[in-house]
Design a protein around this motif. Structure first.
Motif, PDB file in Angstrom:
ATOM      1  N   UNK A 248      13.088   2.778  -6.018  1.00  0.00           N
ATOM      2  CA  UNK A 248      12.295   4.000  -5.900  1.00  0.00           C
ATOM      3  C   UNK A 248      11.138   4.062  -6.894  1.00  0.00           C
TER       4      UNK A 248
ATOM      5  N   UNK B  79      14.053   9.021   3.851  1.00  0.00           N
ATOM      6  CA  UNK B  79      13.866   9.513   2.489  1.00  0.00           C
ATOM      7  C   UNK B  79      15.186  10.059   1.970  1.00  0.00           C
ATOM      8  N   UNK B  80      15.312  10.069   0.652  1.00  0.00           N
ATOM      9  CA  UNK B  80      16.516  10.640   0.059  1.00  0.00           C
ATOM     10  C   UNK B  80      16.631  12.106   0.454  1.00  0.00           C
TER      11      UNK B  80
ATOM     12  N   UNK C 110       7.116  11.195 -10.813  1.00  0.00           N
ATOM     13  CA  UNK C 110       8.318  10.461 -10.425  1.00  0.00           C
ATOM     14  C   UNK C 110       9.471  10.627 -11.405  1.00  0.00           C
TER      15      UNK C 110
ATOM     16  N   UNK D 138      -2.880   7.792 -14.182  1.00  0.00           N
ATOM     17  CA  UNK D 138      -1.666   7.017 -13.945  1.00  0.00           C
ATOM     18  C   UNK D 138      -0.466   7.776 -14.484  1.00  0.00           C
TER      19      UNK D 138
ATOM     20  N   UNK E  61       7.360   3.554  -8.153  1.00  0.00           N
ATOM     21  CA  UNK E  61       6.042   3.449  -7.509  1.00  0.00           C
ATOM     22  C   UNK E  61       5.456   2.043  -7.704  1.00  0.00           C
TER      23      UNK E  61
ATOM     24  N   UNK F 123       9.701   2.097   0.329  1.00  0.00           N
ATOM     25  CA  UNK F 123       8.846   2.507   1.441  1.00  0.00           C
ATOM     26  C   UNK F 123       7.990   1.371   1.943  1.00  0.00           C
TER      27      UNK F 123
ATOM     28  N   UNK G 198       9.952  -0.729   4.075  1.00  0.00           N
ATOM     29  CA  UNK G 198      10.256  -0.016   5.330  1.00  0.00           C
ATOM     30  C   UNK G 198       9.145  -0.136   6.376  1.00  0.00           C
TER      31      UNK G 198
ATOM     32  N   UNK H 207      -4.881   8.345  -1.840  1.00  0.00           N
ATOM     33  CA  UNK H 207      -4.027   8.385  -3.021  1.00  0.00           C
ATOM     34  C   UNK H 207      -3.802   6.983  -3.566  1.00  0.00           C
ATOM     35  N   UNK H 208      -3.465   6.048  -2.663  1.00  0.00           N
ATOM     36  CA  UNK H 208      -3.224   4.673  -3.091  1.00  0.00           C
ATOM     37  C   UNK H 208      -4.501   4.072  -3.675  1.00  0.00           C
TER      38      UNK H 208
ATOM     39  N   UNK I 177       2.505   0.939  -8.315  1.00  0.00           N
ATOM     40  CA  UNK I 177       1.559   0.628  -9.381  1.00  0.00           C
ATOM     41  C   UNK I 177       2.183   0.605 -10.769  1.00  0.00           C
ATOM     42  N   UNK I 178       3.501   0.782 -10.845  1.00  0.00           N
ATOM     43  CA  UNK I 178       4.153   0.585 -12.140  1.00  0.00           C
ATOM     44  C   UNK I 178       4.955  -0.704 -12.174  1.00  0.00           C
TER      45      UNK I 178
ATOM     46  N   UNK J 214       3.399  12.228  -3.817  1.00  0.00           N
ATOM     47  CA  UNK J 214       2.661  12.527  -2.599  1.00  0.00           C
ATOM     48  C   UNK J 214       3.473  12.265  -1.323  1.00  0.00           C
ATOM     49  N   UNK J 215       4.274  11.179  -1.331  1.00  0.00           N
ATOM     50  CA  UNK J 215       4.941  10.825  -0.080  1.00  0.00           C
ATOM     51  C   UNK J 215       6.037  11.823   0.308  1.00  0.00           C
TER      52      UNK J 215
ATOM     53  N   UNK K  44       1.049  10.467 -12.159  1.00  0.00           N
ATOM     54  CA  UNK K  44       1.935   9.941 -11.134  1.00  0.00           C
ATOM     55  C   UNK K  44       3.289   9.547 -11.722  1.00  0.00           C
ATOM     56  N   UNK K  45       3.234   9.027 -12.950  1.00  0.00           N
ATOM     57  CA  UNK K  45       4.488   8.652 -13.601  1.00  0.00           C
ATOM     58  C   UNK K  45       5.358   9.886 -13.800  1.00  0.00           C
TER      59      UNK K  45
ATOM     60  N   UNK L 131       0.817  -1.203   0.000  1.00  0.00           N
ATOM     61  CA  UNK L 131       0.000   0.000   0.000  1.00  0.00           C
ATOM     62  C   UNK L 131       0.850   1.251   0.000  1.00  0.00           C
ATOM     63  N   UNK L 132       2.160   1.103   0.047  1.00  0.00           N
ATOM     64  CA  UNK L 132       3.007   2.292   0.081  1.00  0.00           C
ATOM     65  C   UNK L 132       3.165   2.859  -1.322  1.00  0.00           C
ATOM     66  N   UNK L 133       3.822   4.004  -1.400  1.00  0.00           N
ATOM     67  CA  UNK L 133       3.980   4.635  -2.706  1.00  0.00           C
ATOM     68  C   UNK L 133       5.102   3.990  -3.511  1.00  0.00           C
TER      69      UNK L 133
END
Lengths: 287, 259
Positions: free
Chosen positions: A136, B233-234, B9, B2, A138, A102, A105, B163-164, A140-141, B139-140, B5-6, A96-98
């Motif tokens: 890194x 996080x980075x 990133x 979708x 996401x 994560x 983690x 979001x998820x 859903x990809x 988002x994160x 979001x791509x 469920x994380x992005x």
């Protein structure tokens, strides 16, 4: 008394719609074994796992964890779930994380570990499942197989004592299916128990040393592999495929008297070694 | 969706700290909406669009397509502002346009046109500010900043979960849609409606099913809270270029207000 993680005492479980998923099961899950859970679709494997995780309460009977009855309050369940990890059949339900890193983690973050320990565990899990390049990305990809690996890494990072995998290879290709048993070998310690439910017998036959067979919510077999895989009636009843090693060995045993007393091998290598040894003996005799 | 979001990133501003992007876009948003000045709005639209297209290197086509959505909405919105209606037969002298009907008179006043243009420009450039944030920041990366701003954790966690679930929802609907299409579910007009009804009801069921499974999974992983502390996080440093951009932008905007 042999050490055990779980013992079930006359456990039954009824879903609210009246389906009897587990019917009066008594068994123990020993420490340090690699256990394969077999059984046809709908035989109660997934329900058994939910009971082990404390996600469902048995309608009858008790479940003991390390000798004590499971407590279904918050702290009791938390303690249980720190030691027992479950990889769900559908990776999508678990993630469920992005991003990949994560998600891995999240489990360790909830374990009150130090930052160093968390980072090292997560890195280890990522390296083990070969996810470095996707770290890194996401969620859903990702493809189905990649998601599965993330799910496995996420549970592994928490270092559970009992690691449950519910049909882990159902969306993995051949390479990662065989790789999975290699991962598991790396995780194998004296006090870690694996529970692995699957329909792909050949993948676990060499690896698993203990078998539990479920049929319509009942346990119909518990124990070593040899007695199970030579029992044709039982295999047929529970819709279990016979591993090719067993089939080939049985064919050899029946084909010629000279092969008659080959012992049931537990790996390809053992089978070949026996054949080679017999052949050499014969060569000596003919000379 | 979708796609957005791509892009978030994979873009030229990936290495810029989220706080900086937030400052740039929310700062500009505030300036536009508070000043309500046409030239400031145009200036903001220009800056935001060039940052999005040239600095963040987001394909122009994608950006233009995305901007069509707020364009449509604001155009539809200003129609009601521009066109006035009167049920008496009084005729205003400075009308730009009018239409008599037996029941009422429709007419346009010059002051309304000015107001409509202003609202349209402000709304349109405000959406470009938000696009800058949405298209460059996942988002994160925003969550830790919200946490620093003392937003309650439950709100942030809800945002992340929603979001998820947007993606789960989209994915489920796309799968169902293809499955229906594969069996000729959208062959005729009538069939299409039937299929759509089915799709929607199944979608809701599957979302609840998914939600249940996800709760089980979270329970079994002992997950209580899930905002990732920024140690993990980075680390992204504040960079000079976006900061200079922002300062220049603010000065020009202030100048435009007082001209």
């Amino acid at each position: 008394m042999t050490a055990s993680y779980f013992s079930f005492e006359h456990v039954s479980f009824l879903y609210s719609d009246g389906t009897q998923a587990i019917n009066d099961i008594s068994l123990t899950i020993p420490v340090g074994n690699k256990i394969a859970i077999l059984g046809e679709n709908g035989s109660g494997k997934s329900t058994l796992f939910k009971l082990l995780m404390g996600l469902e309460r048995p309608t009858k009977g008790t479940i003991l964890f390390k000798g004590k009855p499971l407590k279904y309050n918050k702290s009791g369940l938390q303690q249980l779930r720190q030691q027992v990890g479950l990889v769900f059949q559908e990776a999508d339900h678990q993630l469920f994380a992005s991003t990949v890193k994560q998600d891995i983690l999240y489990g360790p973050l909830n374990l009150d570990w130090s930052i160093e320990k968390i980072t090292s565990q997560v890195d280890k899990a990522i390296a083990l499942t070969e996810l470095e390049e996707l770290e890194n990305r996401p969620i859903h990809f990702l493809s189905g197989g990649q998601k599965k690996r993330v799910a496995i890494a996420g549970v592994y990072a928490m270092e559970p004592k009992v690691l449950i995998l519910d049909e882990p290879t159902s969306s993995l290709d051949y390479y990662f299916s065989t790789q999975l048993t290699d991962y598991l070998k790396k995780l194998d310690t004296d006090d870690r128990t694996f529970l692995y439910s699957t329909h792909q017998i050949n993948l676990v036959y060499e690896w698993a040393d203990y078998y539990i067979v479920l049929h319509k919510g009942k346990v119909i077999y518990v124990g070593e592999r040899d007695a199970l895989f030579t029992n044709d009636a039982l295999l047929q009843q529970a819709h279990i495929e016979k591993p090719w090693i067993v089939s080939v060995t049985q064919m050899l045993q029946n084909s010629d008297p000279q092969w008659g007393n080959i012992a049931m091998p537990h790996s390809k290598e053992a089978l070949v070694a026996q054949i080679v040894a017999l052949q050499k003996k014969e060569d000596l005799i003919s000379i | 969706m979708l796609n957005i979001d791509y892009i978030a990133h994979h873009n030229g501003l990936q290495k810029v700290a989220a706080g900086q992007k937030l400052l740039l876009s929310i700062g500009a948003l505030l300036i536009v909406t508070v000043s309500r000045n046409n030239s400031v709005a145009l200036w903001t639209l220009l800056v935001m669009s060039s940052v999005i297209v040239f600095y963040a290197k987001i394909p122009l086509k994608a950006y233009v397509t995305l901007m069509l959505a707020p364009l449509g909405f604001s155009l539809a919105g200003i129609v009601t502002i521009v066109v006035s209606i009167s049920f008496t037969n009084e005729v205003n002298t400075d009308m730009l346009w009018h239409l008599f009907t037996p029941f009422a008179t429709l007419y346009i006043l010059p002051s309304d046109v000015d107001r409509a243009i202003n609202i349209f420009l402000v709304a349109f450039s405000a959406s470009s500010c938000l696009y800058l944030l949405i298209l460059t920041t996942p988002i994160y990366e925003i969550s830790p900043i919200l946490l620093k701003c003392k937003v309650p954790t439950i709100v942030i966690e809800l945002i992340e979960l929603i979001y998820r679930f947007i993606f789960i929802f989209l994915q489920a609907s796309m799968q169902l849609y293809t499955a229906q299409q594969a069996r000729l579910g959208y062959k005729s007009y009538k069939m299409s409606f039937q299929s759509l009804v089915l799709l929607i009801s199944v979608l809701f069921r599957s979302i609840f099913f998914h939600y249940e499974k996800m709760t089980l999974a979270m329970k079994s992983r002992n997950i209580e809270h899930f905002i990732i502390p920024d140690v993990y996080l980075l680390k992204k440093k504040w960079q000079r270029l976006p900061l200079i951009l922002f300062i220049v932008y603010v000065f020009v905007a202030i100048g435009l207000i007082f001209v």
